[in-house]
Structure formats: structure tokens, C-alpha cells
Scaffold this motif. Structure first.
Motif, PDB file in Angstrom:
ATOM      1  N   GLU A 118       0.836  -1.209   0.000  1.00 26.85           N
ATOM      2  CA  GLU A 118       0.000   0.000   0.000  1.00 26.85           C
ATOM      3  C   GLU A 118       0.866   1.253   0.000  1.00 26.85           C
ATOM      4  N   ASP A 119       1.949   1.227   0.750  1.00 25.35           N
ATOM      5  CA  ASP A 119       2.839   2.394   0.767  1.00 25.35           C
ATOM      6  C   ASP A 119       3.424   2.655  -0.620  1.00 25.35           C
ATOM      7  N   GLN A 120       3.821   1.597  -1.312  1.00 28.52           N
ATOM      8  CA  GLN A 120       4.380   1.759  -2.654  1.00 28.52           C
ATOM      9  C   GLN A 120       3.339   2.290  -3.637  1.00 28.52           C
ATOM     10  N   LYS A 121       2.130   1.776  -3.548  1.00 26.31           N
ATOM     11  CA  LYS A 121       1.065   2.259  -4.428  1.00 26.31           C
ATOM     12  C   LYS A 121       0.783   3.735  -4.178  1.00 26.31           C
ATOM     13  N   ASN A 122       0.695   4.098  -2.923  1.00 26.62           N
ATOM     14  CA  ASN A 122       0.412   5.496  -2.589  1.00 26.62           C
ATOM     15  C   ASN A 122       1.560   6.414  -2.969  1.00 26.62           C
ATOM     16  N   GLU A 123       2.777   5.917  -2.935  1.00 23.60           N
ATOM     17  CA  GLU A 123       3.930   6.750  -3.258  1.00 23.60           C
ATOM     18  C   GLU A 123       4.041   7.025  -4.756  1.00 23.60           C
ATOM     19  N   TRP A 124       3.703   6.036  -5.593  1.00 22.28           N
ATOM     20  CA  TRP A 124       4.042   6.142  -7.008  1.00 22.28           C
ATOM     21  C   TRP A 124       2.868   6.317  -7.972  1.00 22.28           C
ATOM     22  N   LEU A 125       1.739   5.686  -7.717  1.00 16.52           N
ATOM     23  CA  LEU A 125       0.730   5.553  -8.767  1.00 16.52           C
ATOM     24  C   LEU A 125       0.058   6.868  -9.143  1.00 16.52           C
ATOM     25  N   ARG A 126      -0.173   7.748  -8.192  1.00 15.32           N
ATOM     26  CA  ARG A 126      -0.850   9.006  -8.522  1.00 15.32           C
ATOM     27  C   ARG A 126      -0.024   9.836  -9.496  1.00 15.32           C
ATOM     28  N   GLY A 127       1.249   9.962  -9.221  1.00 14.67           N
ATOM     29  CA  GLY A 127       2.109  10.730 -10.128  1.00 14.67           C
ATOM     30  C   GLY A 127       2.225  10.086 -11.497  1.00 14.67           C
ATOM     31  N   MET A 128       2.207   8.762 -11.528  1.00 12.38           N
ATOM     32  CA  MET A 128       2.298   8.069 -12.812  1.00 12.38           C
ATOM     33  C   MET A 128       1.008   8.236 -13.610  1.00 12.38           C
ATOM     34  N   ALA A 129      -0.143   8.174 -12.943  1.00 13.06           N
ATOM     35  CA  ALA A 129      -1.419   8.395 -13.635  1.00 13.06           C
ATOM     36  C   ALA A 129      -1.513   9.822 -14.162  1.00 13.06           C
ATOM     37  N   ALA A 130      -0.908  10.773 -13.453  1.00 16.36           N
ATOM     38  CA  ALA A 130      -0.926  12.175 -13.864  1.00 16.36           C
ATOM     39  C   ALA A 130       0.127  12.500 -14.916  1.00 16.36           C
ATOM     40  N   GLY A 131       1.021  11.559 -15.200  1.00  9.33           N
ATOM     41  CA  GLY A 131       2.061  11.783 -16.188  1.00  9.33           C
ATOM     42  C   GLY A 131       3.228  12.598 -15.694  1.00  9.33           C
ATOM     43  N   THR A 132       3.245  12.928 -14.415  1.00  6.04           N
ATOM     44  CA  THR A 132       4.375  13.684 -13.863  1.00  6.04           C
ATOM     45  C   THR A 132       5.521  12.766 -13.465  1.00  6.04           C
ATOM     46  N   THR A 133       5.229  11.490 -13.312  1.00  5.87           N
ATOM     47  CA  THR A 133       6.245  10.477 -13.035  1.00  5.87           C
ATOM     48  C   THR A 133       6.169   9.432 -14.135  1.00  5.87           C
ATOM     49  N   ILE A 134       7.292   9.190 -14.807  1.00  4.12           N
ATOM     50  CA  ILE A 134       7.355   8.218 -15.892  1.00  4.12           C
ATOM     51  C   ILE A 134       8.044   6.956 -15.379  1.00  4.12           C
ATOM     52  N   GLY A 135       7.521   5.812 -15.785  1.00  6.07           N
ATOM     53  CA  GLY A 135       8.098   4.542 -15.360  1.00  6.07           C
ATOM     54  C   GLY A 135       8.604   3.721 -16.529  1.00  6.07           C
ATOM     55  N   CYS A 136       9.499   2.786 -16.239  1.00  2.00           N
ATOM     56  CA  CYS A 136       9.931   1.795 -17.217  1.00  2.00           C
ATOM     57  C   CYS A 136       9.957   0.424 -16.550  1.00  2.00           C
ATOM     58  N   PHE A 137      10.181  -0.615 -17.340  1.00  2.00           N
ATOM     59  CA  PHE A 137      10.005  -1.992 -16.881  1.00  2.00           C
ATOM     60  C   PHE A 137      11.191  -2.810 -17.368  1.00  2.00           C
ATOM     61  N   GLY A 138      12.074  -3.164 -16.467  1.00  2.00           N
ATOM     62  CA  GLY A 138      13.324  -3.818 -16.834  1.00  2.00           C
ATOM     63  C   GLY A 138      13.281  -5.321 -16.657  1.00  2.00           C
ATOM     64  N   LEU A 139      12.990  -6.035 -17.737  1.00  2.00           N
ATOM     65  CA  LEU A 139      12.990  -7.498 -17.708  1.00  2.00           C
ATOM     66  C   LEU A 139      13.983  -8.063 -18.725  1.00  2.00           C
ATOM     67  N   THR A 140      13.838  -7.686 -20.002  1.00  2.00           N
ATOM     68  CA  THR A 140      14.660  -8.244 -21.077  1.00  2.00           C
ATOM     69  C   THR A 140      16.130  -7.871 -20.901  1.00  2.00           C
ATOM     70  N   GLU A 141      17.016  -8.817 -21.234  1.00  2.00           N
ATOM     71  CA  GLU A 141      18.455  -8.591 -21.158  1.00  2.00           C
ATOM     72  C   GLU A 141      19.091  -8.859 -22.516  1.00  2.00           C
ATOM     73  N   PRO A 142      20.344  -8.452 -22.722  1.00  2.00           N
ATOM     74  CA  PRO A 142      20.984  -8.669 -24.013  1.00  2.00           C
ATOM     75  C   PRO A 142      20.956 -10.125 -24.475  1.00  2.00           C
ATOM     76  N   ASP A 143      21.065 -11.052 -23.548  1.00  2.00           N
ATOM     77  CA  ASP A 143      21.061 -12.477 -23.893  1.00  2.00           C
ATOM     78  C   ASP A 143      19.855 -13.207 -23.324  1.00  2.00           C
ATOM     79  N   SER A 144      18.809 -12.464 -22.988  1.00  2.00           N
ATOM     80  CA  SER A 144      17.649 -13.075 -22.340  1.00  2.00           C
ATOM     81  C   SER A 144      16.403 -12.308 -22.731  1.00  2.00           C
ATOM     82  N   GLY A 145      15.764 -12.762 -23.817  1.00  2.00           N
ATOM     83  CA  GLY A 145      14.530 -12.136 -24.258  1.00  2.00           C
ATOM     84  C   GLY A 145      13.356 -13.064 -24.029  1.00  2.00           C
ATOM     85  N   SER A 146      13.221 -14.064 -24.914  1.00  2.00           N
ATOM     86  CA  SER A 146      12.112 -15.008 -24.795  1.00  2.00           C
ATOM     87  C   SER A 146      12.262 -15.948 -23.608  1.00  2.00           C
TER      88      SER A 146
END
Length: 392
Positions: A118-146
Motif C-alpha cells: 500500500e505504501d508503494q502504491k500510494n507513493e508512485w501511482l498518482r504521479g504516474m497516472a498524472a504523467g508527472t512520473t514516468i516509469g519503465c520496466f526492466g525485464l529483457t536482457e541482451p542475452d535473455s529475451g524469450s
């Protein structure tokens, strides 16, 4: 459902609008108007210069496009079908725009929403919904896609902290993001971490000289002894289920979005064929041209119906991962074929940025690859059909 035919969908051959509510049609119209007035006049220039227009993010937020399907924490709380219709209209403008909404909402925000405290949701989601905070998602690696299970990024405990080291590649929005969701191996299995991008040891590098998705941002993330507090860990998920649940949200949006790219390609070719006059008659009057246009139109209708069906299943809580794979595999494959065929109607003019089909076709090569290649989705469906996993 609406009883009257829509005035906005003149190419709706089988009256798909009959299956939409007036509210859904109105939302679609608002997003389409945004694309028509803000995106279309500028997209050729953005694509040519390889620029993502960050200045339009506030308007996207005002339209309720960021974290659109999430509820609470300042998020719009729209339906899955609403989100799909918006994705379709955005990608009719350019795949890069729908990708921004997908990375922000379906990946980064969904990770926090589904797996955060809940603390993480309250800290980040409002700004992200408003577009004032931009996020990215780091999963894929140079040798690890599929095969994300083979990722080498590792987080080790050091007292109460975590120390994160690794290398991610093909990460949307990394150079403009304020926060990254990074997935890493640990001694306890794969875990997710919320990483503010100003943390020492975090570096994002732009991937340049692309032939596809030029009006979009793809990056590498280099993580060198990034020290994080215990509160950075996403507490409510362990293993690859965490990122896969987010990927399925993004894949669902693709099922809709690629039909927007296909529709725009078709409409560009249709209009051109009515005004081009080879042999003193409209190109549209030739039988071979009409066959191409009809084949394109029929596949767009079928793909849109499939997307709508999956959206209704999602809103009913019935959508299964293999069904998303059916949509992603089929619609992306058909969208590329439509964009390429539309380009043939345009002739030599079709290789310029004056017309959209080849730009869409180039973008769709990336869309076909990310969030699961054709091969991956084929094997997901094959596993469901046969009961036999064939990934290894």
C-alpha cells in the motif's frame, strides 16, 4: 449497446459498433480526435527525427490514458474494452504512442498495482497516472529475451539493503523514466524492485539508429551496485509470475493496438486508390486493387471482433493467458500483412513518410517481437492444445 449506426466508423462493414455502448464510442472518439489533431500533423517529423514527443504526455494523462484500467490511487478505472479502444486509436497514429501508454500503465504501473505494498502504491501511482512520473520496466536482457528465466541481473542482500547489479536491454522509456521496475534473480528466486532512476549506479543509454519504432524510446539499463532499501522490494510476488502478469496486460493492449495500425494503413491506401488515375481511371476501379482492399478490410473486421471478444472476457474476469496469445499472434501477424499490402497500392510513393503504411509495417516488426514473439505465442497455444510444453 447502441441501436443506431455510428457516424464515426464509415468502414465498419459488419456493424461492430452495434456491440459497443454509447460511452465506449464517445471515449473512442475523444482519443481519435487527439490523434487526429495532435499526432497526425507531426508524426512523420517525429519518426524522421527519431523523437518521442514528451510534450504530449500531459494531454495523454488528461484523457485518462495512463494506468487506464487500474482503479484507485488516482487511476482512471476504465474497463478493459475502453483501454482496448484507446490503444487501437493511439496505434492508428503510431505504435510508439501506444507503446508509451503500455509501458507506463500495463507494465510499470501494473507491477506496482498488482504486486506492491500500500505504501508503494500510494507513493508512485498518482504521479504516474498524472504523467508527472514516468516509469519503465526492466525485464529483457541482451542475452535473455524469450527466456527470462535465464536473466543474469542479480540482487543480493546486504544487511537490510539490496544491492542490484546487471544489464537490461530493449527497455522502453528508460532515459526519461523517473522510476524503473527491475526484475532480478535473488537467492530466493526472481523478485521485482522499484528503482528510482536517480539512484547511484543506475544508468540508462538510448538505443539509436533504429529502423523501427523511431518515434519511441528504447534503452539499455546498466545497474552497477545499485543499493536499495528493503522497501524497494515488491513484496507480494515471487518468481516469474510477477513479470508475466504484467506482460499479459501489455499483450492484451497489443491485440487492439495493431488493428489501429492496420486500419490506418488500409484507409491510407483506400483514399489514395480513389485519386490515383493510372490509364485514365481511378486505381480503385481495378479488380486487383479491390481484391486487396477487400482482403484488408475483412481481416481488420475479424481482428477487431477478436479484440472486442477478449476485452469482454477480460472485463468478466474470464480471460486466460492462451487466449491473449491467440489475439497477439493472429492480430499482429495480420496487421503486418495489411500494412505491407497497403504499401503496394501506394506504389513508389508508399516508401515516403507522406503515407503511413510502411511506417506502420516497420513499427509492427518490433511489436511482433516484443511481449512475446510469434514462436513463443505459438508454443503457448500449442501447450494449451496438446498439454505438452515444447519450449525446451
Amino acid at each position: 449497446m447502441t441501436d443506431a449506426p455510428s457516424q464515426i466508423e464509415h468502414d465498419d462493414l459488419i456493424d461492430i459498433d452495434f456491440l459497443l455502448t454509447p460511452e465506449e464510442i464517445a471515449l473512442r472518439g475523444r482519443v481519435r480526435s487527439f490523434v487526429d489533431t495532435v499526432v497526425r500533423p507531426n508524426i512523420a517529423d517525429w519518426y524522421d527525427r527519431a523523437v518521442f514527443p514528451v510534450e504530449i504526455v500531459p494531454e495523454m494523462a488528461r484523457l485518462g490514458l495512463l494506468g487506464m484500467h487500474l482503479k484507485g490511487y488516482g487511476c482512471p478505472g476504465q474497463s478493459a474494452v475502453d483501454y482496448g479502444l484507446a490503444a487501437l486509436e493511439l496505434e492508428a497514429g503510431d505504435s510508439g504512442l501506444r507503446t508509451f501508454v503500455s509501458v507506463q500503465g500495463s507494465l510499470a504501473m501494473s507491477a506496482i498495482y498488482k504486486h506492491g505494498s500500500e505504501d508503494q502504491k500510494n507513493e508512485w501511482l498518482r504521479g504516474m497516472a498524472a504523467g508527472t512520473t514516468i516509469g519503465c520496466f526492466g525485464l529483457t536482457e541482451p542475452d535473455s529475451g524469450s527466456d527470462p528465466a535465464s536473466m543474469k541481473t542479480f540482487a543480493r542482500r546486504d544487511g537490510d539493503d539490496w544491492v542490484l547489479t546487471g544489464h537490461k536491454r530493449w527497455i522502453g522509456l528508460g532515459t526519461i523514466a523517473h522510476v524503473a521496475i527491475v526484475w532480478a534473480q535473488t537467492d530466493e528466486g526472481v523478485r521485482g524492485f522499484i528503482v528510482p532512476t536517480n539512484t547511484p549506479g543506475f544508468e540508462a543509454k538510448l538505443i539509436e539508429q533504429k529502423l523501427s519504432m523511431r518515434a519511441s524510446i528504447q534503452t539499455e539499463l546498466i545497474l552497477t551496485d545499485v543499493r536499495l532499501p528493503a522497501t524497494a522490494l515488491l513484496p507480494n510476488v515471487e518468481g516469474l509470475r510477477g513479470p508475466f502478469e504484467c506482460l499479459n496486460e501489455a499483450r492484451y493492449g497489443i491485440v487492439w493496438g495493431v488493428m489501429g495500425a492496420a486500419r490506418d494503413s488500409y484507409e491510407s491506401a483506400l483514399e489514395y486508390s480513389k485519386t490515383r488515375l493510372p490509364f485514365d481511371r481511378p486505381l480503385a476501379s481495378f479488380q486487383l486493387t479491390q481484391q486487396k482492399l477487400v482482403d484488408m478490410a475483412v481481416e481488420i473486421q475479424k481482428g477487431t471482433l477478436l479484440a472486442l471478444h477478449l476485452g469482454r472476457l477480460k472485463d468478466a474476469g474470464r480471460l486466460q493467458p492462451h487466449q491473449i496469445s491467440v489475439g497477439k499472434l493472429s492480430n499482429t501477424r495480420e496487421a503486418i500483412a495489411i500494412a505491407r499490402e497497403a504499401r503496394t497500392i501506394l506504389g513508389g510513393n508508399g516508401i515516403t513518410l507522406d503515407y503511413s503504411p510502411l511506417r506502420h509495417a516497420n513499427n509492427l516488426e518490433s511489436v511482433r517481437t516484443y511481449e512475446g514473439t510469434d514462436e513463443v505465442h505459438t508454443l503457448v497455444i500449442g501447450h494449451h492444445i496438446t498439454g505438452i510444453p515444447a519450449f525446451r
